[in-house]
Every structure is written in C-alpha cells, then in structure tokens.
Design a protein around this motif. Structure first.
Motif, PDB file in Angstrom:
ATOM      1  N   GLU A 101      54.831  31.173  35.417  1.00 13.64           N
ATOM      2  CA  GLU A 101      54.327  29.864  35.838  1.00 13.64           C
ATOM      3  C   GLU A 101      55.102  28.722  35.204  1.00 13.64           C
ATOM      4  O   GLU A 101      55.189  27.633  35.780  1.00 13.64           O
ATOM      5  CB  GLU A 101      52.834  29.746  35.518  1.00 13.64           C
ATOM      6  CG  GLU A 101      52.466  29.784  34.049  1.00 13.64           C
ATOM      7  CD  GLU A 101      52.195  31.170  33.511  1.00 13.64           C
ATOM      8  OE1 GLU A 101      51.468  31.294  32.511  1.00 13.64           O
ATOM      9  OE2 GLU A 101      52.721  32.147  34.099  1.00 13.64           O
ATOM     10  N   VAL A 132      48.974  33.189  44.231  1.00 17.63           N
ATOM     11  CA  VAL A 132      48.460  33.169  42.860  1.00 17.63           C
ATOM     12  C   VAL A 132      48.265  31.724  42.451  1.00 17.63           C
ATOM     13  O   VAL A 132      49.125  30.875  42.714  1.00 17.63           O
ATOM     14  CB  VAL A 132      49.433  33.863  41.891  1.00 17.63           C
ATOM     15  CG1 VAL A 132      48.996  33.652  40.451  1.00 17.63           C
ATOM     16  CG2 VAL A 132      49.527  35.348  42.200  1.00 17.63           C
ATOM     17  N   MET A 160      52.586  38.489  39.505  1.00 17.37           N
ATOM     18  CA  MET A 160      52.418  37.144  40.067  1.00 17.37           C
ATOM     19  C   MET A 160      53.612  36.719  40.920  1.00 17.37           C
ATOM     20  O   MET A 160      53.449  36.111  41.979  1.00 17.37           O
ATOM     21  CB  MET A 160      52.192  36.146  38.930  1.00 17.37           C
ATOM     22  CG  MET A 160      50.850  36.304  38.230  1.00 17.37           C
ATOM     23  SD  MET A 160      50.768  35.484  36.605  1.00 17.37           S
ATOM     24  CE  MET A 160      51.031  33.774  37.064  1.00 17.37           C
ATOM     25  N   LEU A 174      53.109  30.798  44.373  1.00 18.51           N
ATOM     26  CA  LEU A 174      52.447  30.585  43.086  1.00 18.51           C
ATOM     27  C   LEU A 174      52.201  29.094  42.921  1.00 18.51           C
ATOM     28  O   LEU A 174      53.118  28.284  43.088  1.00 18.51           O
ATOM     29  CB  LEU A 174      53.326  31.117  41.945  1.00 18.51           C
ATOM     30  CG  LEU A 174      52.772  31.091  40.518  1.00 18.51           C
ATOM     31  CD1 LEU A 174      53.455  32.165  39.683  1.00 18.51           C
ATOM     32  CD2 LEU A 174      52.971  29.733  39.851  1.00 18.51           C
ATOM     33  N   SER A 178      45.282  33.066  35.588  1.00 17.68           N
ATOM     34  CA  SER A 178      45.471  32.876  37.026  1.00 17.68           C
ATOM     35  C   SER A 178      44.574  33.816  37.811  1.00 17.68           C
ATOM     36  O   SER A 178      44.054  34.804  37.285  1.00 17.68           O
ATOM     37  CB  SER A 178      46.938  33.114  37.409  1.00 17.68           C
ATOM     38  OG  SER A 178      47.261  34.493  37.297  1.00 17.68           O
ATOM     39  N   CYS A 182      44.391  35.678  41.948  1.00 15.40           N
ATOM     40  CA  CYS A 182      45.188  35.912  43.149  1.00 15.40           C
ATOM     41  C   CYS A 182      44.274  36.085  44.354  1.00 15.40           C
ATOM     42  O   CYS A 182      43.131  36.549  44.247  1.00 15.40           O
ATOM     43  CB  CYS A 182      46.099  37.119  42.982  1.00 15.40           C
ATOM     44  SG  CYS A 182      45.271  38.710  42.915  1.00 15.40           S
TER      45      CYS A 182
END
Length: 447
Positions: free
Chosen positions: A299, A357, A333, A339, A386, A388
């Motif tokens: 991320e 995600v 992820m 994302l 996180s 999903c």
C-alpha cells in the motif's frame, strides 16, 4: 541430557508501546560494541522488531512462540544460542501476561529472568504499584528489575525510584529523547532499512542506557541472569526433501519485506533453491518453478507497483504457465484488480485475482491461527488493516489457535489460476510448523 549456560534476559512490559524494542536494541547494541557475542530473539509473531534487533546485535533474529514455532523449536534455538553467545536477549510481546501463550509463559518455561520496561512519562508513585503488580501477579517468575522509560527529568527519575517497594529492583531511567526514538506506522515500527540514521539511533540508545544501572552491569552482575538451557529431549525432525531441484523466486524489497528467516531456512532444508527479486525495481522474474509473494507494505508503494507493467506481465505469464504461486497478506493484495489506499487513491494492480482491496484506519484482523492444506496443518498468524472484496469462493478458511476464538470467520484461502496454481490468503504461515504442508504451497497439483 546436554545443556548450555549463558546470561539471558527477557525484556517485558505492561503493554505494547512501552519501549521494549528500544531497550532490547540498546542493550544488544551496548554489549555488541563491547565485543560480546549477543543473540536476540523475538517472542511471538513479528516481522518488524527483528529488523531492528538484528541491526543492533549484528546477528539473525528468530521468533520464539510456544505455540506457533513450538516448544521444541524454542528449546533448540535457545540451547544452540547459549553454546555460542555471551548474552541472550529475548524481547517480549505486548504486555507481559497478554496472549496465549504469553511472554510470561515463555519466561516461566525456560527460567528466563524478566526485566520490565515501563513508560513512566505520565506517572510517579503509580510506577511502584505497577512494578509490584507485575512482579507478584504470578508465582514462579524470576525478576531482574524495572527500567523507567521516557522519563522527563532527573527529579522525575528520583520519584519513580522512591516509589518502589524494593529499591534493588531499580535498573535506572531512560530520558525522553528523539535521538533514539523508533518511528511507527500502522503495522508497527518503520523498517530499519528505510532509515538512513537507523544505526545512529541505536548507538544513541546504547549511549543513554550506558548511563543506567542496567547498562553498567559487569560480568559479575550478569551472573544473576545465568540460565541453564537444556537440549530438547525430542529433536526437531529433519525436513523431507520434497522441494529438491525446485527453484522458488521470492519477492523481497521495501514492499515485500515480511519474511521469517526460519521460513527461508525451511524451504532450503527441503531442497529448494531460493532466488530473490524486487517487484518494485525489476522488469522480469528470475527463472523459477514457483513464486512466493510474502507480506509487506504494498500500500505504501502502490503507485510504483502499478507503474511496473513489465513485472505485471511477467507475473501473468508465470500464472498462465500453471506454475505455483503462494501469496500471503501483502503478496495477495497486489494480485487483485485494484488497491485503494487509506487516503482514497486507487491503483490498478496485477489482475490475477478478481476483486479489490481497500485499506482502512482500523485493524481488520489480528491473532494466531492455523490452516489445513495438502500435507497437513500450518500454524501462523494474521495481522492486517485492509479488507478485500472478491467473487472468489474460499477453498477453506483458517481456524483459531487452540484455546482461542475467532471474531467472525477465519481468513480465506483463495485458489485460482488455470490449474489452481495460485494460492493466496491474509494468513502468514510459519512454514517450519509443518514442512510437508509448506511444500504443498509450492508444488503443482496440490489443492
């Protein structure tokens, strides 16, 4: 039964965030600078603290957990360390009595003396009460004293010392200082490799500790920490050579950095050849039979990962060829279509798994868990911020560790790819807990 003896200490606290890692690093760095051989361990599942502890000691740092790694594994590692080290340091996890098993359980099992670290920045007389409570809550524990952390002044330190029922328990005070503070973010400490002044911070912490009673302990004083570590009665079985001749490409860079040294050792013990690559910087995959995408911080590097179209193509080609992929947490992820970071920015990812995600401010899952795959059950843990969303139906889910309960469902294990060759989950596996099950993640034709 053979044994080996060595001074050892477990550094504990009443809660997370008290400064255990700072003190453990300072103690390790101080003694390492003196030419001593220091071995450091981390209690419980953790990828971040060991990076700092390893930098401070100049040696690999392994995990000790009576459930996840197993009592025999813990005994073997401590016994081996005692044969070569001048000092063993174990950093605890969370609060002293938190978790099942806890740092106190580990200390009691191996007779480790306990040094308690307390953030005293907002207390005075209560420091003594808290120390007394920690030391008397459970019988059978060895205590080596208490260290006050983030102390405001010498006068404040005097008040803290005077609050103790037993003055001999005082090991000194570390003053509040930005010079050796270790910065944090949502999953814990910032990785030491990301900071240009990491070693300078550790040296500053060691210098500060050198001014305390703890930092001035000589060889005679360390005799009070002497521990006799027996070799385990049951040897750890040799890993079967199930991966002989197999080359596994392992992602390893700032985005994929959550790797237990013991997991790498386990794969190599089964015959695998490991090659490393960077999804952030590389355009191609190394020549390999299987791929491992470990956890980390995708991320924080989502834009760079999204912009590396060549790597995306290489991953897709690997999957289309039916070659195995094991992706855990951060590694999973990036396999989804997109994302979204905590600030709302959305990035197109690798598109191997359908769905998205989303990072959030609050913790999504945490705790020890286990999962059943081909070959048996793997132990491990989960820790992520996180969630999903995917149309994929989980092939199975993790279960709580014995004696624990899950809040909601366990972590999903997704199986995808043209030959079911992609396996992905938020679950972080301790591969050495069941080498046969671990091998199944990297072999073809295993569910």
């Amino acid at each position: 039964m053979p044994s080996a003896s060595c001074p050892a200490i477990l550094i504990a606290a009443p809660a997370s965030g008290q400064g255990k890692t700072t003190v453990a690093c300072a103690l390790a760095r101080l003694h390492t600078r003196q030419g001593k051989r220091v071995r450091v361990f981390k209690c419980g599942p953790d990828f971040l603290d060991p990076c700092w502890l390893s930098l401070a000691s100049g040696a690999p740092v392994h995990q000790l957990d009576l459930w996840m790694t197993g009592e025999v594994d813990c005994a073997l590692r401590l016994y081996a360390a005692a044969q070569e080290a001048d000092l063993i340091i174990v950093e605890g996890v969370m609060g002293l009595f938190d978790g099942q098993p806890s740092a106190a359980d580990l200390a009691q099992r191996f007779g480790l003396p306990l040094l308690t670290v307390i953030d005293a920045s907002a207390m005075a007389g209560t420091f003594g009460a808290l120390t007394w409570g920690l030391q008397t809550y459970r019988e059978g524990l060895r205590f080596a004293g208490v260290l006050a952390n983030r102390v405001a002044s010498s006068g404040h330190a005097v008040m803290l010392e005077e609050s103790l029922r037993d003055a001999s328990q005082w090991q000194g005070a570390l003053m509040r200082s930005e010079a050796f503070s270790l910065p944090e973010r949502h999953l814990g400490l910032v990785m030491s490799g990301e900071m240009d002044d990491a070693m300078a911070r550790l040296d500053a912490a060691a210098d500060a500790l050198a001014e305390t009673k703890l930092g001035q302990m000589g060889a005679d004083a360390l005799q009070a920490w002497w521990v006799d570590f027996a070799a385990p009665a049951d040897a750890v079985p040799e890993a079967p050579e199930l991966l002989q001749g197999l080359t596994i490409a392992v992602a390893r860079d700032a985005a994929f950095c959550f790797l237990y040294a013991a997991n790498l050792d386990c794969l190599q013990a089964m015959g695998a050849r490991l090659v490393f690559f960077s999804p952030l910087a590389d355009a191609v995959l190394p020549d390999c039979d299987a791929l491992w995408l470990p956890g980390g911080y995708p991320e924080l590097h989502a834009a760079t990962l999204a912009a590396n179209g060549a790597m995306k193509t290489a991953i897709a080609s690997h999957v289309r060829a039916g070659k195995p992929v094991w992706a855990e947490c951060g590694g999973m992820m990036v396999l989804f279509d997109q994302l979204t970071t905590v600030n709302g920015s959305t990035h197109l990812m690798w598109g191997v798994l359908p769905g998205s995600v989303t990072l959030q401010q609050r913790l999504a899952a945490l705790g020890p868990q286990q999962i059943s795959v081909a070959g048996g059950t793997l132990r491990g843990h989960t820790f992520h911020y996180s969630t999903c969303s995917t149309p994929l139906v989980p092939a199975t889910r993790t279960e709580a560790a014995p004696g624990r309960k899950l809040r909601g469902e366990g972590e999903a294990l997704y199986v995808a790819g043209p030959a079911g060759n992609v396996k992905a989950s938020y679950f972080h596996a301790w591969l050495a807990s069941n080498p046969a099950a671990a091998a199944s993640l990297f072999l073809k034709d295993t569910p």
